[in-house]
Design a protein around this motif. Sequence first.
Motif, PDB file in Angstrom:
ATOM      1  N   MET B   1      -5.861  48.549  10.691  1.00 15.09           N
ATOM      2  CA  MET B   1      -4.620  49.184  11.144  1.00 15.09           C
ATOM      3  C   MET B   1      -4.864  50.657  11.331  1.00 15.09           C
ATOM      4  O   MET B   1      -4.221  51.521  10.766  1.00 15.09           O
ATOM      5  CB  MET B   1      -3.551  48.782  10.145  1.00 15.09           C
ATOM      6  CG  MET B   1      -2.711  49.737   9.417  1.00 15.09           C
ATOM      7  SD  MET B   1      -1.402  49.029   8.504  1.00 15.09           S
ATOM      8  CE  MET B   1      -0.085  50.123   8.895  1.00 15.09           C
ATOM      9  N   ALA B   2      -5.836  50.956  12.153  1.00 16.04           N
ATOM     10  CA  ALA B   2      -6.167  52.357  12.376  1.00 16.04           C
ATOM     11  C   ALA B   2      -6.869  52.494  13.713  1.00 16.04           C
ATOM     12  O   ALA B   2      -7.415  51.532  14.249  1.00 16.04           O
ATOM     13  CB  ALA B   2      -7.070  52.872  11.264  1.00 16.04           C
ATOM     14  N   THR B  72      -3.204  53.803  24.133  1.00 19.84           N
ATOM     15  CA  THR B  72      -3.503  52.810  23.090  1.00 19.84           C
ATOM     16  C   THR B  72      -4.897  52.211  23.287  1.00 19.84           C
ATOM     17  O   THR B  72      -5.592  51.917  22.310  1.00 19.84           O
ATOM     18  CB  THR B  72      -2.444  51.690  23.040  1.00 19.84           C
ATOM     19  OG1 THR B  72      -2.344  51.061  24.330  1.00 19.84           O
ATOM     20  CG2 THR B  72      -1.091  52.239  22.648  1.00 19.84           C
ATOM     21  N   ASP B  77      -5.809  51.286  18.823  1.00 21.29           N
ATOM     22  CA  ASP B  77      -4.754  50.673  18.015  1.00 21.29           C
ATOM     23  C   ASP B  77      -3.404  51.210  18.480  1.00 21.29           C
ATOM     24  O   ASP B  77      -3.160  52.418  18.421  1.00 21.29           O
ATOM     25  CB  ASP B  77      -4.957  51.010  16.541  1.00 21.29           C
ATOM     26  CG  ASP B  77      -3.962  50.284  15.636  1.00 21.29           C
ATOM     27  OD1 ASP B  77      -2.855  49.949  16.115  1.00 21.29           O
ATOM     28  OD2 ASP B  77      -4.295  50.056  14.470  1.00 21.29           O
ATOM     29  N   PRO B  78      -2.519  50.332  18.945  1.00 22.16           N
ATOM     30  CA  PRO B  78      -1.206  50.798  19.425  1.00 22.16           C
ATOM     31  C   PRO B  78      -0.411  51.567  18.377  1.00 22.16           C
ATOM     32  O   PRO B  78       0.339  52.485  18.712  1.00 22.16           O
ATOM     33  CB  PRO B  78      -0.474  49.496  19.799  1.00 22.16           C
ATOM     34  CG  PRO B  78      -1.564  48.507  20.058  1.00 22.16           C
ATOM     35  CD  PRO B  78      -2.684  48.876  19.117  1.00 22.16           C
ATOM     36  N   THR B  79      -0.596  51.211  17.099  1.00 20.05           N
ATOM     37  CA  THR B  79       0.231  51.854  16.069  1.00 20.05           C
ATOM     38  C   THR B  79      -0.272  53.260  15.731  1.00 20.05           C
ATOM     39  O   THR B  79       0.355  53.965  14.943  1.00 20.05           O
ATOM     40  CB  THR B  79       0.287  51.006  14.781  1.00 20.05           C
ATOM     41  OG1 THR B  79      -1.020  50.963  14.191  1.00 20.05           O
ATOM     42  CG2 THR B  79       0.764  49.596  15.078  1.00 20.05           C
ATOM     43  N   ILE B  82       2.025  58.043  17.524  1.00 24.48           N
ATOM     44  CA  ILE B  82       3.172  58.357  16.667  1.00 24.48           C
ATOM     45  C   ILE B  82       4.231  59.195  17.377  1.00 24.48           C
ATOM     46  O   ILE B  82       5.309  59.422  16.836  1.00 24.48           O
ATOM     47  CB  ILE B  82       2.718  59.057  15.369  1.00 24.48           C
ATOM     48  CG1 ILE B  82       1.900  60.289  15.680  1.00 24.48           C
ATOM     49  CG2 ILE B  82       1.947  58.098  14.502  1.00 24.48           C
ATOM     50  CD1 ILE B  82       1.546  61.058  14.426  1.00 24.48           C
TER      51      ILE B  82
END
Lengths: 150, 142
Positions: B1-2, B72, B77-79, B82
Motif C-alpha cells: 500500500m505504497a 497513479t 499506487d492510486p492511494t 493525496i
Amino acid sequence: MALNRDFLGRSYPSAVPYEVSRVKIREFAAAIGDHSPLYRDREAAVAAGHPDVMAPPTFPIVFSLSGAGEALADPDFGLNYAMVVHGEQRFEYVRPIYAGDVLTCTSTIAEIRSVGRNEFLTVQSDVKTLDGELVCRAYNTIVERGGAAE
Amino acid sequence: MAATVKYDEVEVGQQIPPVEYPVRRVNLVMYAGASGDFNPIHWNERFARAVGLPDVIAHGMFTMAQGGRYVTDWAGDPTAVIDYGVRFSSMVVVPDDEEGATITVSGIVEDKLDGKRVVIALNARSGDARVLSKARAVVQLV
C-alpha cells in the motif's frame, strides 16, 4: 441573471449514504480506460497491501454532487444550467476510498464570484464515513457563461 | 500500500515521460454511464452544435481522469495521490471517426515537500490546445 448570493454557505447533505461497490469501481475504471488490477481484482489489491479494491482519484465525482443538485436546480438560485461549463475541480484525500465504504456527502455553496461576464460557483463537498470520519473533500467550480452580465 | 517511487531518487525539475491517451466516442458514452453525467454535449453531435460547440466534447472529468491515470501509473499506487486539482482550460473535441482525439499528458516534479511528498505539475494537451492548466497532484512517495 446573477446567482442568488443568499445561497452562500448553505449546506446540502446527500439524501442517502453512498455504498462504494467493487462493481462500480470496476465500471468507472473501465470507463476511464484504466485497466490496473488494483481497481478490478480484490486479490491483487490485497497482495499490494490494501483491504480491497480502491477507487481511482476522480471517482468521488460519481456521488459527491448528489446533495448539491437540489440547490443548483432551485429556481431561486438563478443558475441557467445550459450555460454551465466545468471550470475547476480538486480533491483532497484524507484516506483512500475502498470498496465496502459507506459514505455520506454534504455539499456547501462555498463561493460565488463574478469574473467579467461569468459567474463562478464553488461547491465544497465533504465526504465522510457514517462515523463522521472525513475521507475526502472535493471542490467543484462551475462557470455560468454570461450569468453576471444580466 | 505504497508508491513504488522513492522520494530520495526524485529531483525537482525531473521530467516524467509523456503518455498519449486516445479518446473515442465510445469512451465518452462509457464515461457518461459510469459517472452519471449525461449532458448531451458529450455524446450528441446535433445538440453540441446547437449550443455553439464545434462537435461533441469530452467530459472535463474524463480528461482529469486521464491525468489521474498518468499520476497513479507513475506512482505505482492510486492511494499515493493525496491531492489532485485542475483547471479546465480548453475543450477536448472528439470527432465521430476512427481516430477520435488524443490527450497527451506530461509531467514534471515541481516541488519536494516534507513527509516524502512531491508535487507533480501536469500538462495535458489535445491537438493545439492545452486542455488542463494549473494541474497539480501531491503524491506520497516512500
